[in-house]
Design a protein around this motif. Structure first.
Motif, PDB file in Angstrom:
ATOM      1  N   ASN A 120     -13.698 -16.271  -5.482  1.00  0.00           N
ATOM      2  CA  ASN A 120     -14.872 -17.208  -4.976  1.00  0.00           C
ATOM      3  C   ASN A 120     -13.741 -18.045  -4.148  1.00  0.00           C
ATOM      4  O   ASN A 120     -12.854 -18.840  -4.629  1.00  0.00           O
ATOM      5  CB  ASN A 120     -15.276 -17.856  -6.023  1.00  0.00           C
ATOM      6  CG  ASN A 120     -16.135 -18.946  -5.524  1.00  0.00           C
ATOM      7  OD1 ASN A 120     -15.711 -20.125  -5.375  1.00  0.00           O
ATOM      8  ND2 ASN A 120     -17.378 -19.022  -5.435  1.00  0.00           N
ATOM      9  N   VAL A 159     -12.856 -18.912  -9.670  1.00  0.00           N
ATOM     10  CA  VAL A 159     -12.727 -17.777 -10.792  1.00  0.00           C
ATOM     11  C   VAL A 159     -11.233 -17.858 -11.247  1.00  0.00           C
ATOM     12  O   VAL A 159     -11.383 -17.727 -12.353  1.00  0.00           O
ATOM     13  CB  VAL A 159     -13.062 -16.489 -10.113  1.00  0.00           C
ATOM     14  CG1 VAL A 159     -12.981 -15.259 -11.093  1.00  0.00           C
ATOM     15  CG2 VAL A 159     -14.397 -16.381  -9.348  1.00  0.00           C
ATOM     16  N   HIS A 160     -10.307 -18.074 -10.323  1.00  0.00           N
ATOM     17  CA  HIS A 160      -8.964 -18.271 -10.697  1.00  0.00           C
ATOM     18  C   HIS A 160      -8.297 -19.551 -10.483  1.00  0.00           C
ATOM     19  O   HIS A 160      -7.850 -19.749  -9.576  1.00  0.00           O
ATOM     20  CB  HIS A 160      -8.037 -16.873 -10.317  1.00  0.00           C
ATOM     21  CG  HIS A 160      -8.790 -15.693 -10.152  1.00  0.00           C
ATOM     22  ND1 HIS A 160      -9.554 -14.967  -9.272  1.00  0.00           N
ATOM     23  CD2 HIS A 160      -8.923 -14.838 -11.517  1.00  0.00           C
ATOM     24  CE1 HIS A 160      -9.918 -13.743  -9.805  1.00  0.00           C
ATOM     25  NE2 HIS A 160      -9.554 -13.717 -10.808  1.00  0.00           N
ATOM     26  N   MET A 163      -5.548 -20.139  -8.286  1.00  0.00           N
ATOM     27  CA  MET A 163      -5.195 -19.880  -6.945  1.00  0.00           C
ATOM     28  C   MET A 163      -5.655 -21.106  -6.084  1.00  0.00           C
ATOM     29  O   MET A 163      -6.663 -21.586  -6.191  1.00  0.00           O
ATOM     30  CB  MET A 163      -6.115 -19.062  -6.471  1.00  0.00           C
ATOM     31  CG  MET A 163      -6.034 -17.519  -7.007  1.00  0.00           C
ATOM     32  SD  MET A 163      -7.182 -16.086  -6.724  1.00  0.00           S
ATOM     33  CE  MET A 163      -6.924 -16.104  -4.881  1.00  0.00           C
TER      34      MET A 163
HETATM   35 CU    CU Z   1      -9.779 -15.692  -7.260  1.00  0.00          CU
END
Ligand code: CU
Length: 232
Positions: A120, A159-160, A163
């Protein structure tokens, strides 16, 4: 009319003939911190993308103190020079590549998803419009542009959480990001007296470095050194 055009052409050629390059190295003066492993356990796809350990990206310095991912740019200049290429921001191995990206206003930026997982991409500019969209593994490419000049802002993945990428939008092409060797080069700068800024994410906008330089037809060298703030 002919005369005007030919003199304009002549002026243009002159500028090109006398444009100079600016290059240098950015380093860190201080005890080199230990590399910290980046954990991607929340998404097995991210873990599987790396056969070797991955380290945190916010402060990449080699054993000689060369500092990567420093954005170096000329401050007091603007230019009509059109962007020479499409910029790319890749999501690869659940990391952004590049970590730090300079673009020109209006320049197309291709956002790639090279991973077989969902990202995302959430940009948090203040002057340009905020954006936030998902890129499932089936969506490999999207394009965005920023219309307005803006100081550095973060682009992240919801999401991560590890990042992060940093983007700055310029009204000229005179910027560069240091490589893993701490080196940068800015090409074809019109002659003049300039202020050159070096920005690194850990040091932030309050602790950018600024230097003066005069660019002529020859190549110029300008080095920067970041150091830890003195304790009071
Ligand atoms: Cu990600």
């Amino acid at each position: 009319m002919k005369k005007i055009i030919s003199s304009l052409l002549f002026a243009g050629l002159l500028t090109i003939a006398f444009a100079g390059d600016l290059s240098g190295t950015v380093n860190y003066d201080g005890k080199i911190p230990k590399k910290k492993t980046l954990r991607m356990d929340s998404d097995p796809v991210c873990n599987a993308a790396h056969s070797e350990a991955v380290y945190k990206q916010s402060f990449l310095v080699d054993e000689n103190g060369n500092l990567a991912n420093v954005l170096v740019y000329i401050k007091n200049i603007s230019s009509d020079t059109a962007p020479s290429e499409i910029a790319v921001l890749d999501q690869n191995g659940c990391m952004y590549n590049p970590r730090v990206l300079g673009v020109q206003a209006g320049q197309e930026i291709k956002i790639l998803n090279s991973d077989p997982t969902m990202h995302n991409i959430h940009g948090l500019p203040k002057v340009n419009r905020e954006f936030n969209f998902g890129m499932p593994k089936t969506v490999k490419e999207k394009s965005i542009t920023f219309d307005k000049v803006e100081d550095v802002f973060v682009v992240k993945c919801d999401v991560h959480p590890w990042m992060k990428s940093y983007v700055q939008v310029f009204d000229h092409p005179y910027f560069a990001v240091t490589g893993i060797d701490g080196k940068f080069t800015i090409n074809n700068i019109p002659p003049g007296d300039y202020e050159v800024v070096a920005w690194q994410e850990k040091f932030g906008s309050k602790r950018t470095l600024l230097k003066q330089v005069t660019v002529g037809k020859d190549s110029q060298t300008l080095d920067f050194t970041f150091s830890r703030p003195k304790k009071k």
